[in-house]
Write a protein that holds these residues in place. Structure first.
Motif, short mmCIF file in Angstrom:
data_model
loop_
_atom_site.label_atom_id
_atom_site.label_comp_id
_atom_site.label_asym_id
_atom_site.label_seq_id
_atom_site.Cartn_x
_atom_site.Cartn_y
_atom_site.Cartn_z
N UNK A 29 -2.41 3.28 -4.36
CA UNK A 29 -2.48 1.88 -4.80
C UNK A 29 -2.52 0.91 -3.62
N UNK A 30 -3.21 -0.20 -3.82
CA UNK A 30 -3.27 -1.30 -2.86
C UNK A 30 -3.12 -2.60 -3.66
N UNK B 43 0.85 -1.18 0.00
CA UNK B 43 0.00 0.00 0.00
C UNK B 43 0.89 1.24 0.00
N UNK B 44 0.36 2.35 -0.53
CA UNK B 44 1.16 3.57 -0.58
C UNK B 44 0.47 4.67 -1.35
N UNK B 45 1.27 5.54 -1.96
CA UNK B 45 0.72 6.63 -2.77
C UNK B 45 1.62 6.83 -3.99
N UNK B 46 1.02 7.33 -5.08
CA UNK B 46 1.76 7.55 -6.32
C UNK B 46 1.23 8.76 -7.06
N UNK B 47 2.13 9.42 -7.75
CA UNK B 47 1.76 10.48 -8.69
C UNK B 47 1.83 9.89 -10.10
N UNK B 48 0.71 9.97 -10.82
CA UNK B 48 0.63 9.44 -12.18
C UNK B 48 0.55 10.59 -13.18
N UNK B 49 1.29 10.44 -14.28
CA UNK B 49 1.25 11.42 -15.36
C UNK B 49 0.98 10.66 -16.66
#
Length: 356
Positions: free
Chosen positions: A248-249, A202-208
């Motif tokens: 995301x998980x 689990x976490x966080x992401x920046x998508x482009x």
């Protein structure tokens, strides 16, 4: 004269006692080191017994096969044998050094020893500290069983759109020119207490996510519809980009290696196969369009940051597979690219992911 003779005798006796004491002192050190060598052997053998007992228990519980148990026993036996060899060699070198120099061994002074960003200061006589000033440092305890790890995540690859009623080969977006980039941070936690075959990521992401229209077309917002239209000037570049923050998980499966010592127990997935499946959810940070064209002999660059009727909430499914930290990565947005569009479009990405 008698006084000089008296003090000379006292001095000779004192020096003799110091030499005798020093010789007796280093002999005691050698004897203590010999006893320490024997304790090291006994300690490593005892630790091996506990490790073999734990492997047998895991075999009885059905967590591992007989072949895996045999391999683990060979691995821990080899590790303990090397531990004994290395630790005993250190003690034997100390003994040899004391015997060769009869206990008169040179040592480094601690005047210039650096502890982190602090310096230890002291007063030395004959290389031995008699007064020492060392700033207090908080000792960090080593965690025996570490169940959670973290990684920096980066992904890059091709981007496009699945359009309702059309195949991907008929996409109005350039296959090679449409790309995506992602970066973020993830945590990986072992699900079961005594097994690492299943992990929760689990976490966080920046998508482009970028789309490059074919031909000489740009995106135009007409009311609640966003469509592709021919541009009045010859385009050198037309690119549409969607920036998202998602969380995301994933559930991840795959083998791992258990490394166990007296002080730590670690499951390693280095050089191991990994398979992850899950999804993500988040929100849009903005959409923009970048145009480059020539207008009446003048090179123009336009950066248009607008809503373009794009979805505010981002959610989708994703998965990856590969070895170690290099993974084949795919993600698919379940939300449409444009809200209320007459023809539904969903973003899809395929590329490589790196867990660093």
């Amino acid at each position: 004269m008698k006084t000089i003779a008296f003090y000379s005798t006292i001095l000779i006796l004192f020096l003799g006692s110091v030499v005798a004491f020093g010789q007796e002192d280093y002999q005691q050190k050698i004897e203590a080191l010999k006893q320490e060598k024997q304790r090291i052997i006994e300690q490593e053998k005892e630790a091996l017994k506990f490790e073999v007992r734990d492997i047998n228990q895991r075999l009885e519980n059905g967590d591992i096969s007989e072949n895996e148990a045999r391999s683990l026993k060979e691995e821990v036996a080899k590790q303990r044998a090397l531990n004994i060899e290395n630790r005993v060699a250190i003690i034997e070198n100390k003994i040899a050094l004391l015997e060769r120099n009869q206990g008169d061994v040179l040592t480094l002074t601690e005047m210039d020893t650096i502890y982190g960003d602090r310096m230890r200061l002291g007063l030395l006589i004959d290389g031995k500290p008699i007064i020492s000033f060392k700033p207090h440092r908080k000792k960090r305890e080593i965690q025996y069983d570490r169940r959670t790890y973290s990684d920096f995540v980066m992904a890059v690859g091709l981007n496009n759109a699945i359009i309702e009623g059309q195949s991907l080969s008929d996409s109005p977006y350039k296959i090679g020119g449409s790309r995506f980039f992602e970066m973020g941070w993830q945590w990986r936690t072992r699900v079961f207490q005594n097994s690492n075959w299943l992990r929760f990521n689990y976490g966080f992401s920046f998508q482009f996510n970028g789309l490059k229209p074919d031909g000489n077309r740009i995106f135009v917002q007409e009311g609640n519809q966003t469509v592709l239209e021919e541009f009045e000037y010859d385009l050198d570049k037309s690119k549409f980009r969607m920036d998202n923050l998602v969380f995301p998980v994933h559930f991840e499966v795959g083998p791992s290696r258990l490394r166990k010592t007296e002080r730590t127990m670690r499951y390693s997935i280095r050089d191991q196969f990994r398979l992850g499946f899950g999804g993500y959810g988040g929100f849009s940070l903005g959409t923009r369009q970048k145009l480059k064209y020539n207008r009446d002999g003048e090179n123009v660059k336009d950066k248009l940051k607008r809503d373009y009727n794009s979805s505010d909430l981002i959610y989708g499914v994703s998965g990856y597979m590969g070895f170690d930290g290099v993974l084949l990565y795919i993600k698919y947005d379940l939300n449409p690219i444009f809200k209320d569009a007459e023809i539904k479009q969903n973003n899809i990405s395929l590329g490589l992911r790196f867990d660093i």
